[in-house]
Write a protein that holds these residues in place. Sequence first.
Motif, PDB file in Angstrom:
ATOM      1  N   GLN A  81       1.016  -1.147  -0.095  1.00 39.20           N
ATOM      2  CA  GLN A  81       0.084   0.070  -0.088  1.00 39.20           C
ATOM      3  C   GLN A  81       0.687   1.272   0.087  1.00 39.20           C
ATOM      4  OE1 GLN A  81      -3.232  -0.270  -0.385  1.00 39.20           O
ATOM      5  NE2 GLN A  81      -3.048  -2.474  -0.444  1.00 39.20           N
ATOM      6  N   ASP A  82       1.711   1.234   0.623  1.00 41.65           N
ATOM      7  CA  ASP A  82       2.745   2.354   0.616  1.00 41.65           C
ATOM      8  C   ASP A  82       3.447   2.508  -0.726  1.00 41.65           C
ATOM      9  OD1 ASP A  82       5.376   3.942   1.210  1.00 41.65           O
ATOM     10  OD2 ASP A  82       4.935   3.599   3.476  1.00 41.65           O
ATOM     11  N   GLY A  83       3.348   3.959  -1.350  1.00 44.41           N
ATOM     12  CA  GLY A  83       3.884   4.088  -2.475  1.00 44.41           C
ATOM     13  C   GLY A  83       5.172   4.140  -2.562  1.00 44.41           C
ATOM     14  N   ALA A  84       5.826   4.654  -1.387  1.00 42.62           N
ATOM     15  CA  ALA A  84       7.398   4.671  -1.318  1.00 42.62           C
ATOM     16  C   ALA A  84       7.991   3.154  -1.479  1.00 42.62           C
ATOM     17  CB  ALA A  84       7.842   5.405  -0.180  1.00 42.62           C
ATOM     18  N   ALA A  85       7.335   2.384  -0.812  1.00 39.04           N
ATOM     19  CA  ALA A  85       7.668   1.059  -0.579  1.00 39.04           C
ATOM     20  C   ALA A  85       7.814   0.545  -2.100  1.00 39.04           C
ATOM     21  CB  ALA A  85       6.877   0.242   0.305  1.00 39.04           C
ATOM     22  N   ARG A  86       6.583   0.725  -2.793  1.00 42.07           N
ATOM     23  CA  ARG A  86       6.420   0.262  -4.337  1.00 42.07           C
ATOM     24  C   ARG A  86       7.411   0.653  -5.208  1.00 42.07           C
ATOM     25  NH1 ARG A  86       1.122  -1.339  -5.307  1.00 42.07           N
ATOM     26  NH2 ARG A  86       1.179  -0.799  -7.548  1.00 42.07           N
ATOM     27  N   MET A  87       7.730   1.945  -4.889  1.00 39.72           N
ATOM     28  CA  MET A  87       8.881   2.847  -5.594  1.00 39.72           C
ATOM     29  C   MET A  87      10.135   1.893  -5.339  1.00 39.72           C
ATOM     30  SD  MET A  87       9.672   5.187  -7.740  1.00 39.72           S
ATOM     31  CE  MET A  87      10.942   4.350  -8.330  1.00 39.72           C
ATOM     32  N   ALA A  88      10.763   1.535  -4.002  1.00 42.53           N
ATOM     33  CA  ALA A  88      11.741   0.830  -3.703  1.00 42.53           C
ATOM     34  C   ALA A  88      11.921  -0.385  -4.272  1.00 42.53           C
ATOM     35  CB  ALA A  88      11.757   1.128  -2.254  1.00 42.53           C
ATOM     36  N   LEU A  89      10.650  -0.921  -4.486  1.00 48.41           N
ATOM     37  CA  LEU A  89      11.016  -2.325  -4.683  1.00 48.41           C
ATOM     38  C   LEU A  89      11.501  -2.838  -6.299  1.00 48.41           C
ATOM     39  CD1 LEU A  89       9.906  -5.369  -3.885  1.00 48.41           C
ATOM     40  CD2 LEU A  89       8.063  -5.173  -5.676  1.00 48.41           C
ATOM     41  N   GLY A  90      11.528  -1.668  -7.264  1.00 49.24           N
ATOM     42  CA  GLY A  90      12.245  -1.856  -8.401  1.00 49.24           C
ATOM     43  C   GLY A  90      13.772  -1.960  -8.239  1.00 49.24           C
ATOM     44  N   PRO A  91      14.429  -1.067  -7.718  1.00 47.62           N
ATOM     45  CA  PRO A  91      15.721  -1.046  -7.536  1.00 47.62           C
ATOM     46  C   PRO A  91      16.139  -2.314  -6.668  1.00 47.62           C
ATOM     47  CG  PRO A  91      14.906   1.189  -7.473  1.00 47.62           C
ATOM     48  CD  PRO A  91      13.521   0.305  -7.314  1.00 47.62           C
ATOM     49  N   LEU A  92      15.479  -2.572  -5.688  1.00 46.10           N
ATOM     50  CA  LEU A  92      15.695  -3.511  -4.803  1.00 46.10           C
ATOM     51  C   LEU A  92      15.865  -4.947  -5.601  1.00 46.10           C
ATOM     52  CD1 LEU A  92      13.857  -3.152  -1.306  1.00 46.10           C
ATOM     53  CD2 LEU A  92      16.529  -3.201  -1.601  1.00 46.10           C
ATOM     54  N   MET A  93      14.749  -5.182  -6.341  1.00 42.42           N
ATOM     55  CA  MET A  93      14.647  -6.357  -7.187  1.00 42.42           C
ATOM     56  C   MET A  93      15.515  -6.419  -8.038  1.00 42.42           C
ATOM     57  SD  MET A  93      11.171  -7.512  -9.352  1.00 42.42           S
ATOM     58  CE  MET A  93      11.098  -6.229 -10.379  1.00 42.42           C
ATOM     59  N   ALA A  94      16.056  -5.550  -8.703  1.00 41.10           N
ATOM     60  CA  ALA A  94      17.029  -5.558  -9.884  1.00 41.10           C
ATOM     61  C   ALA A  94      18.323  -5.832  -9.291  1.00 41.10           C
ATOM     62  CB  ALA A  94      17.232  -4.166 -10.571  1.00 41.10           C
ATOM     63  N   LEU A  95      18.658  -5.205  -8.407  1.00 38.66           N
ATOM     64  CA  LEU A  95      19.971  -5.098  -7.490  1.00 38.66           C
ATOM     65  C   LEU A  95      20.170  -6.630  -6.972  1.00 38.66           C
ATOM     66  CD1 LEU A  95      20.418  -1.727  -5.928  1.00 38.66           C
ATOM     67  CD2 LEU A  95      21.596  -2.665  -8.080  1.00 38.66           C
ATOM     68  N   VAL A  96      19.093  -7.008  -6.130  1.00 35.37           N
ATOM     69  CA  VAL A  96      19.140  -8.368  -5.579  1.00 35.37           C
ATOM     70  C   VAL A  96      19.472  -9.557  -6.510  1.00 35.37           C
ATOM     71  CG1 VAL A  96      18.029 -10.212  -4.289  1.00 35.37           C
ATOM     72  CG2 VAL A  96      17.925  -7.876  -3.615  1.00 35.37           C
ATOM     73  N   ARG A  97      18.685  -9.342  -7.832  1.00 41.13           N
ATOM     74  CA  ARG A  97      18.963 -10.506  -8.834  1.00 41.13           C
ATOM     75  C   ARG A  97      20.396 -10.153  -9.448  1.00 41.13           C
ATOM     76  NH1 ARG A  97      14.625 -11.912 -13.671  1.00 41.13           N
ATOM     77  NH2 ARG A  97      15.893 -13.931 -14.304  1.00 41.13           N
ATOM     78  N   ALA A  98      20.666  -9.105  -9.546  1.00 44.63           N
ATOM     79  CA  ALA A  98      22.347  -8.822  -9.959  1.00 44.63           C
ATOM     80  C   ALA A  98      23.086  -9.670  -9.354  1.00 44.63           C
ATOM     81  CB  ALA A  98      22.598  -7.245 -10.182  1.00 44.63           C
ATOM     82  N   ALA A  99      22.731  -9.626  -7.996  1.00 42.06           N
ATOM     83  CA  ALA A  99      23.728 -10.443  -7.283  1.00 42.06           C
ATOM     84  C   ALA A  99      23.616 -11.953  -7.105  1.00 42.06           C
ATOM     85  CB  ALA A  99      23.839 -10.053  -5.611  1.00 42.06           C
ATOM     86  N   MET A 100      22.422 -12.459  -7.185  1.00 40.67           N
ATOM     87  CA  MET A 100      22.046 -13.753  -7.210  1.00 40.67           C
ATOM     88  C   MET A 100      22.181 -14.588  -8.596  1.00 40.67           C
ATOM     89  SD  MET A 100      18.622 -13.814  -4.842  1.00 40.67           S
ATOM     90  CE  MET A 100      18.819 -13.531  -2.836  1.00 40.67           C
ATOM     91  N   GLU A 101      22.006 -13.586  -9.685  1.00 38.53           N
ATOM     92  CA  GLU A 101      22.397 -14.291 -11.124  1.00 38.53           C
ATOM     93  C   GLU A 101      23.248 -13.051 -11.737  1.00 38.53           C
ATOM     94  OE1 GLU A 101      19.264 -15.816 -14.690  1.00 38.53           O
ATOM     95  OE2 GLU A 101      18.524 -14.623 -13.324  1.00 38.53           O
ATOM     96  N   PRO A 102      24.446 -13.502 -11.616  1.00 37.36           N
ATOM     97  CA  PRO A 102      25.427 -12.502 -12.417  1.00 37.36           C
ATOM     98  C   PRO A 102      25.275 -12.316 -13.729  1.00 37.36           C
ATOM     99  CG  PRO A 102      26.298 -13.928 -10.734  1.00 37.36           C
ATOM    100  CD  PRO A 102      24.906 -14.547 -10.903  1.00 37.36           C
ATOM    101  N   ARG A 103      24.694 -13.429 -14.653  1.00 41.25           N
ATOM    102  CA  ARG A 103      24.726 -13.149 -16.013  1.00 41.25           C
ATOM    103  C   ARG A 103      23.726 -11.752 -16.122  1.00 41.25           C
ATOM    104  NH1 ARG A 103      22.964 -18.416 -19.007  1.00 41.25           N
ATOM    105  NH2 ARG A 103      21.393 -17.995 -17.495  1.00 41.25           N
ATOM    106  N   HIS A 104      22.552 -11.858 -15.417  1.00 46.38           N
ATOM    107  CA  HIS A 104      21.537 -10.947 -15.508  1.00 46.38           C
ATOM    108  C   HIS A 104      22.031  -9.505 -15.110  1.00 46.38           C
ATOM    109  CE1 HIS A 104      17.690  -8.787 -14.225  1.00 46.38           C
ATOM    110  NE2 HIS A 104      17.096  -9.631 -15.109  1.00 46.38           N
ATOM    111  N   GLY A 105      22.683  -9.335 -14.007  1.00 51.41           N
ATOM    112  CA  GLY A 105      23.513  -8.196 -13.953  1.00 51.41           C
ATOM    113  C   GLY A 105      24.241  -7.682 -14.700  1.00 51.41           C
ATOM    114  N   ALA A 106      25.177  -8.451 -15.333  1.00 47.54           N
ATOM    115  CA  ALA A 106      25.987  -8.301 -16.191  1.00 47.54           C
ATOM    116  C   ALA A 106      25.293  -7.736 -17.513  1.00 47.54           C
ATOM    117  CB  ALA A 106      26.947  -9.206 -16.680  1.00 47.54           C
ATOM    118  N   PHE A 107      24.127  -7.925 -17.907  1.00 49.02           N
ATOM    119  CA  PHE A 107      23.522  -7.409 -18.893  1.00 49.02           C
ATOM    120  C   PHE A 107      22.771  -6.014 -18.666  1.00 49.02           C
ATOM    121  CE2 PHE A 107      20.112  -6.723 -21.898  1.00 49.02           C
ATOM    122  CZ  PHE A 107      20.519  -6.780 -23.321  1.00 49.02           C
TER     123      PHE A 107
END
Length: 249
Positions: free
Chosen positions: A111-137
């Motif tokens: 429900q929190d708009g700021a939390a929704r905004m934060a989810l995008g960068p968090l998701m991209a950065l966590v995946r970059a660490a967990m799946e390096p090929r994704h992060g490299a691209f």
Amino acid sequence: MKKHAVAAAGEPLPQEHTNADASPPQDHRVRVAEIKRERMRERLIEATMAAYLECEPGHHPVVDDVIRIAEVSRGSFYKHFEAIDEVFAEIGRRMAREMLQTYGRLTASLQDGAARMALGPLMALVRAAMEPRHGAFIARVDFIEFLASDEPRASLVAMSLHEGRLHGAVTFDSIQAAMDLVVGTTVEGARRIVRTRTLDGGYIRELAGMVLRGLGVSPLAADRAVSQAWQRLVDESATLSWWKPVSPA
């Protein structure tokens, strides 16, 4: 001489059985060829993503890199793609589409708009660490340009920014400046993660918090929003194919 049955006067002639009206069976060879073609395309796409991990910053894989990793001939590559840029575009479209779908699903209960905004960068950065090929691209200029294009599936950042401003969660005058802040910070974070090959949850959350503060969110509200978004990722981790166990510290 072959004899033919003759119908009695006034009776309809008997109809010969025919399969002319039946749907012809699918050609097995065509189906097998299609499966092989799709498998080879996927093999080349996977090889291209793997090749990104070997590239120096600012460089991109070339056809020779891809066919070496895929262990196929140059002719095989050009049977499926006209140029390496075509592979890059396909990867970009797939990633943007998947990111948008995942973001929409995970933010549905936030429900929190700021939390929704934060989810995008968090998701991209966590995946970059967990799946390096994704992060490299995503750490490459071509993906930045893809996100900044008019491609509808690449509207994740703009969509979340417009929504956040509408509900008063974030403040900014220029959508372009706000997008540069979010995308630029996320991409630079992904570059660092890919370079160090480490998953530092504290660094990732701090970076997401800085993005929110740059968009006018108070420090306290930014910390709260990042915590909510991070917890959402953890709660839904079982549904994320790329997630690996990680400490919340």
